[in-house]
Enzyme design. Structure first.
Site, mmCIF file in Angstrom:
data_model
loop_
_atom_site.group_PDB
_atom_site.id
_atom_site.type_symbol
_atom_site.label_atom_id
_atom_site.label_comp_id
_atom_site.label_asym_id
_atom_site.label_seq_id
_atom_site.Cartn_x
_atom_site.Cartn_y
_atom_site.Cartn_z
ATOM 1 N N LYS A 110 0.861 -1.172 0.000
ATOM 2 C CA LYS A 110 0.000 0.000 0.000
ATOM 3 C C LYS A 110 0.899 1.224 0.000
ATOM 4 O O LYS A 110 2.026 1.215 0.494
ATOM 5 C CB LYS A 110 -0.954 0.017 1.197
ATOM 6 C CG LYS A 110 -0.334 0.251 2.566
ATOM 7 C CD LYS A 110 -0.051 1.672 2.957
ATOM 8 C CE LYS A 110 -1.263 2.561 2.800
ATOM 9 N NZ LYS A 110 -0.871 4.007 3.009
ATOM 10 N N THR A 159 4.894 6.771 2.921
ATOM 11 C CA THR A 159 4.029 5.887 3.754
ATOM 12 C C THR A 159 3.735 4.629 2.997
ATOM 13 O O THR A 159 2.868 4.588 2.182
ATOM 14 C CB THR A 159 2.696 6.538 4.093
ATOM 15 O OG1 THR A 159 2.924 7.525 5.015
ATOM 16 C CG2 THR A 159 1.640 5.643 4.660
ATOM 17 N N GLU A 182 -1.174 10.217 -4.715
ATOM 18 C CA GLU A 182 -2.368 11.008 -4.427
ATOM 19 C C GLU A 182 -2.550 12.106 -5.471
ATOM 20 O O GLU A 182 -1.666 12.940 -5.684
ATOM 21 C CB GLU A 182 -2.264 11.610 -3.031
ATOM 22 C CG GLU A 182 -2.401 10.558 -1.945
ATOM 23 C CD GLU A 182 -2.119 11.069 -0.554
ATOM 24 O OE1 GLU A 182 -2.480 10.361 0.400
ATOM 25 O OE2 GLU A 182 -1.526 12.152 -0.430
ATOM 26 N N ASN A 204 -4.748 16.264 0.709
ATOM 27 C CA ASN A 204 -3.933 16.428 1.913
ATOM 28 C C ASN A 204 -4.323 17.656 2.733
ATOM 29 O O ASN A 204 -3.933 17.766 3.894
ATOM 30 C CB ASN A 204 -2.454 16.475 1.517
ATOM 31 C CG ASN A 204 -1.950 15.100 1.190
ATOM 32 O OD1 ASN A 204 -1.662 14.303 2.067
ATOM 33 N ND2 ASN A 204 -1.863 14.794 -0.109
#
Length: 385
Positions: free
Chosen positions: A161, A172, A258, A380
């Protein structure tokens, strides 16, 4: 079904929590974030890996369990203990991973219930697990490679992920790889370390390195081959399979950045060494100006050569050649005549390739990232709401 029954590894998961379980004892290797702030699960998992072989992984998404003090560490140990009890394992045979918002304690009643539910649903494959660890990810990320080692068919599979807070320091990002090959532990750790440097640590989305990053590689020997060592004749084949799986996962992480509309692949060749080539590639793909230019479909080669210049690598700019796709735009220290519209057109697809060729040697490296869009700011700007 990338981490599936072929590896003797089964998975299950629901919303926000999943389990992976190996039917056989494993040798285990791990690589963790380089962020000085490390989430509680990483501390617990590091102990488990050092103690012996991890056979199961319990992971949650939504809450990172980082910067949560002693209570957060107790929660990570509790996750490990519940999973071990449910799967009839020793606590040190269970790795723990969490991803999500920093500074928030886990809802342990829900976590414990989710572990027990997932344990009762473990079946062939890992798609349920892969879905359960997604946060802002928009798609499941899985890969598998099969090779012949010592006359046996060996499978390497993985799931990961990662979408934001991604930078070439494991960022992340959670990656779980498994193989049915028999591999000595020191060989397994050396392989994962090198593969991580050449794949996961060459991905950037936004320049932020998370406290939750982890790559785990479990080898249970179910294929029945002679244990692989660094000196084994078939070691390059096995290492290539691991790198192949990790590379595909790394590219999918970048592709799913993202707000991303394009996967950006930067290739640097002709460098003095691989380390130098990698530093240059990461500097280019990590440049916000380059990323914004890709989003705007502007083949701004000046931003590329500038990013190379502040990479910390010593090179001769006069010897650099630059391409956007097949369009050569720069050589011998100056721009070369080209159709700007054609160069801009290379940035319109879902995958963009930028190449920098030096005259310093014969080393090469590739790094991956994505464009920088308005959507990234929207995601974000309201991550916790």
């Amino acid at each position: 079904m990338a981490v599936g029954v072929e590896c003797g590894v089964r998975g299950a998961g629901g919303r926000d929590l999943g389990l992976l379980y190996s039917e056989f004892p494993c040798e285990t290797a791990a690589v963790f974030t380089r962020n000085a702030l490390k989430g509680a699960p990483l501390l617990v998992t590091r102990e488990a890996v050092e103690a012996g072989g991890v056979r199961a992984v319990v992971a949650n998404s939504g809450i990172a369990n980082a910067a949560t003090g002693h209570g957060g560490i107790e929660d990570a140990y509790a996750m490990q203990a519940v999973a071990a009890e449910t799967l009839d394992l020793e606590a040190e045979e269970v790795a723990v991973a969490s991803t999500g918002v920093i500074g928030v304690r886990l809802p342990m009643d829900r976590i414990s219930a989710g572990i027990r539910t997932a344990a009762g649903e473990i079946g062939e494959g890992s798609s349920g697990f892969a879905e359960s660890i997604m946060t802002t990810d928009t798609r499941v990320k899985e890969a598998v490679v099969r090779v012949e080692v010592g006359g046996r068919t060996v499978t390497v599979g993985g799931t990961a992920k990662g979408s934001g807070m991604i930078h070439p320091n494991m960022g992340t990002m959670l990656a779980f790889l498994a193989t049915d090959a028999a591999v000595q532990k020191d060989c397994l750790q050396a392989t994962l370390g090198r593969v991580t440097d050449r794949t996961f640590n060459r991905v950037t989305v936004d320049g932020d390195t998370s406290p939750s990053d982890m790559a785990l590689l479990m080898a249970n020997g179910a294929a029945g081959n002679e244990p692989i060592t660094l000196e084994s004749e078939d070691y390059p084949v096995f290492a290539g399979a691991v790198e192949g799986v990790a590379r595909e996962l790394a590219k999918e992480i970048a592709r799913d950045g993202e707000g991303a509309t394009s996967l950006v692949e930067v290739v640097v060749d002709g460098a003095a060494g691989e380390e130098e080539a990698a530093a240059l590639a990461k500097s280019i793909v990590g440049s916000n100006l380059v990323k914004a230019a890709v989003f705007g479909e502007d083949a701004n080669w000046g931003r590329v050569i500038t990013a190379m210049g502040y990479s910390g690598v010593d090179f001769d700019p006069e010897g650099v050649e630059l391409w956007f796709g097949p369009i050569k735009v720069f050589s011998s220290g100056e721009p070369i005549p080209h159709e700007e519209a054609e160069a801009n057109a290379t940035l319109t697809g879902s995958q963009v390739r930028i190449t920098a060729r030096l005259g310093e040697g014969d080393a090469s490296a590739t790094a991956w990232g994505c464009d920088l869009s308005y959507e990234y700011v929207r995601i974000n700007g309201s991550y916790r709401s």
